[in-house]
Design an enzyme around this catalytic site. Structure first.
Site, PDB file in Angstrom:
ATOM      1  N   GLU A  91     -16.906  32.038 -53.759  1.00  0.00           N
ATOM      2  CA  GLU A  91     -17.758  31.037 -53.116  1.00  0.00           C
ATOM      3  C   GLU A  91     -18.857  30.574 -54.076  1.00  0.00           C
ATOM      4  OE1 GLU A  91     -21.724  30.985 -50.800  1.00  0.00           O
ATOM      5  OE2 GLU A  91     -20.368  32.486 -49.946  1.00  0.00           O
ATOM      6  N   GLU A 151     -22.305  34.556 -61.993  1.00  0.00           N
ATOM      7  CA  GLU A 151     -22.372  34.660 -60.539  1.00  0.00           C
ATOM      8  C   GLU A 151     -21.808  35.979 -60.022  1.00  0.00           C
ATOM      9  OE1 GLU A 151     -23.925  32.426 -58.665  1.00  0.00           O
ATOM     10  OE2 GLU A 151     -24.388  31.298 -60.485  1.00  0.00           O
TER      11      GLU A 151
END
Length: 517
Positions: free
Chosen positions: A65, A138
């Site tokens: 995501e 991330e």
């Protein structure tokens, strides 16, 4: 409402109480479903969601995501979403990772802005760049404590890694993950979809790519829109900019029924607590597995039952938990969880002691049996049903646009291949419940069937431990020391180079160009 030529119209339903009409369509080439809520409102909402069913706790869906939003085919810039947040007229922009789906919603009252955002969202989800540097930024990576000094220890870094390390330091999060691990022994809910900090570093970039290719596909997608933009205009954009480039996928992703227990399960585990005095820091929770959330009648019944038992201090189960003297008060985990394919109901206490577990369980079961034997005041049940109706229909001030609230009301049902139209149009179910509650045995029968006679029950005792933090830190440092000892000179240089590359990437100045809004 006319559909684009690439979509087949399946059905529609007018919901007068909400002043909307809901349409269901299916993309001919890929099988992607599109639910459109037509409303005479100028705030238009778009959401695309994917079924994401992790098979472990490495956080692949959560990391994906984040990484998917770091640049795409048409927008190969470092952070297009952050830039759009600053320049867009959007009223909402975000992304969510749930236990078995990932969704990307936005809303805007300006049409040009809406279509600019639609360009970014379609490209980000279906044609994400997934740069290895973004995975490192991330997700997770190792760096030297001083980035340029290989004589310093290795440390783990990464947005999701640090985020989950913080999240899983909360006793409530540990309690929830422990309970669901035992409530769901075999399905995807057994795992921590956000990622366990100890497991996240095991996820490889190649595994992220494989998950993206299999899960972020139109055949596995659900599109939901709301507002006054003609549906054929929306579908033309969806088809031309994304769906037309795919064929139907042979992969069908779904969550099976959980294997049910034949007798209750009782477990004791520990959580990290660094308090000097560990007394009165134990949590006790009981959880039950209930019917499927896609059964809209059962869903509303479960919500009503939860409110009757736990809504306030006069509710029988909450009153018992508050006055028991077994702990400092009710657990934050009290209530109904309805977003999974099968619902769960739970109640508990915090601020207790380990040896109070059996007494707590007896208190809960005796209280429930008392409600079965004595019944519930009809006026209280009617009041709770009225509050349930209001909660389902009100336009809340929680930051979500009204259209997005309606979309989210139907999303779980759409993801689990239920009937999202029924989940949005609850009027027939409310009318049915108004009739059912007139029977004095109605609430007692639900308690008996779903709770007292349901053997799929888990009791979790979560006790404090002042050694866990130290042991976890020591294990992490030991693993990193071993990893460092095995690095070749080239691998050491690669760690340093990656740190430099990430720092340089953060300094990039980029722009997205659109027609002005």
């Amino acid at each position: 409402m006319n559909a684009h030529a690439s979509f087949d119209f399946l059905r529609s339903q007018v919901i007068q109480s909400l002043d909307i009409e809901v349409f269901e369509y299916k993309h001919r080439k890929t099988g992607a479903l599109h639910y459109h809520i037509a409303a005479n409102r100028d705030e238009n909402v778009f959401l695309v969601a994917f079924r994401t069913v992790p098979e472990d706790s490495r956080g692949v869906a959560h990391i994906l995501e984040h990484t998917a939003l770091c640049g795409s085919e048409r927008f190969p810039v470092r952070d297009p979403f952050f830039m759009m947040t600053r320049r867009s007229l959007n009223t909402f922009m975000n992304a969510f990772t749930s236990s078995d789906w990932t969704a990307y919603p936005f809303a805007s009252q300006n049409r040009k802005d809406f279509f600019n955002l639609l360009d970014v969202y379609l490209d980000a989800t279906f044609f994400s760049r997934l740069d290895p540097l973004d995975f490192a930024q991330e997700g997770h990576r190792v760096e030297f404590e001083k980035a340029d000094d290989p004589s310093t220890p290795l440390v783990y870094k990464g947005v999701v890694f640090n985020e989950m390390k913080g999240a899983m330091s909360s006793p409530s999060s540990v309690l929830w993950q422990t309970l669901t691990r035992y409530l769901f022994p075999e399905t995807t809910y057994h795992h921590n979809s956000g990622g366990e900090p100890a497991c996240i570093p095991d996820l490889t970039y190649e595994q992220l790519l494989d998950f993206y290719k299999s899960h972020y596909h139109p055949t596995n997608a659900v599109f939901m829109t709301f507002g006054d933009i003609p549906v054929e205009v929306l579908q033309e954009k969806m088809h031309e900019q994304a769906l037309n480039r795919f064929e139907a996928s042979p992969i069908t992703l779904s969550v099976p029924d959980e294997k049910r227990y034949f007798s209750p399960v009782r477990v004791e585990e520990a959580y990290a607590c660094d308090e000097a005095d560990l007394s009165e820091h134990t949590h006790h929770v009981l959880g039950w597995l209930l019917p499927k959330s896609i059964d809209t009648e059962a869903l509303m019944e479960a919500h009503l039952l939860s409110r009757v038992l736990l809504d306030n201090s006069s509710s029988p189960l909450r009153a018992a938990l508050e006055s028991s003297g077994l702990g400092s008060g009710p657990s934050p985990l009290c209530g109904l969880e309805d977003s999974n394919r099968e619902m769960s109901f739970m109640c508990g206490i915090e601020g207790s002691e380990v040896d109070k577990a059996s007494e707590f369980e007896t208190l809960v079961l005796d209280t429930l049996q008392g409600v079965v034997d004595e019944g519930v005041d009809l006026r209280m049940v009617e009041a709770q049903l009225h509050q349930l109706e209001l909660s389902q229909r009100e336009i809340t001030g929680d930051g979500y646009p009204f259209g997005l609230q309606l979309i989210l009301a139907g999303l779980s049902s759409a993801i689990h291949r239920g009937d999202p139209l029924a989940a949005i149009n609850i009027d027939p179910i409310l009318e049915m419940l108004r009739n059912k509650i007139q029977d004095p045995q109605y609430i007692p029968s639900l308690i008996k069937r779903w709770l007292l006679d349901n053997p799929h029950r888990v009791r979790v005792t979560l006790r404090p431990d002042d050694q866990i933090s130290r042991l976890k830190d020591a294990a992490e440092k030991e693993a990193l020391a071993l990893k460092k000892s095995q690095l070749t000179p080239d691998e050491i240089q690669a760690v340093i180079d990656q740190a430099h590359a990430l720092e340089a990437r953060q300094q990039q100045v980029t722009m997205i160009r659109f027609c002005p809004v």
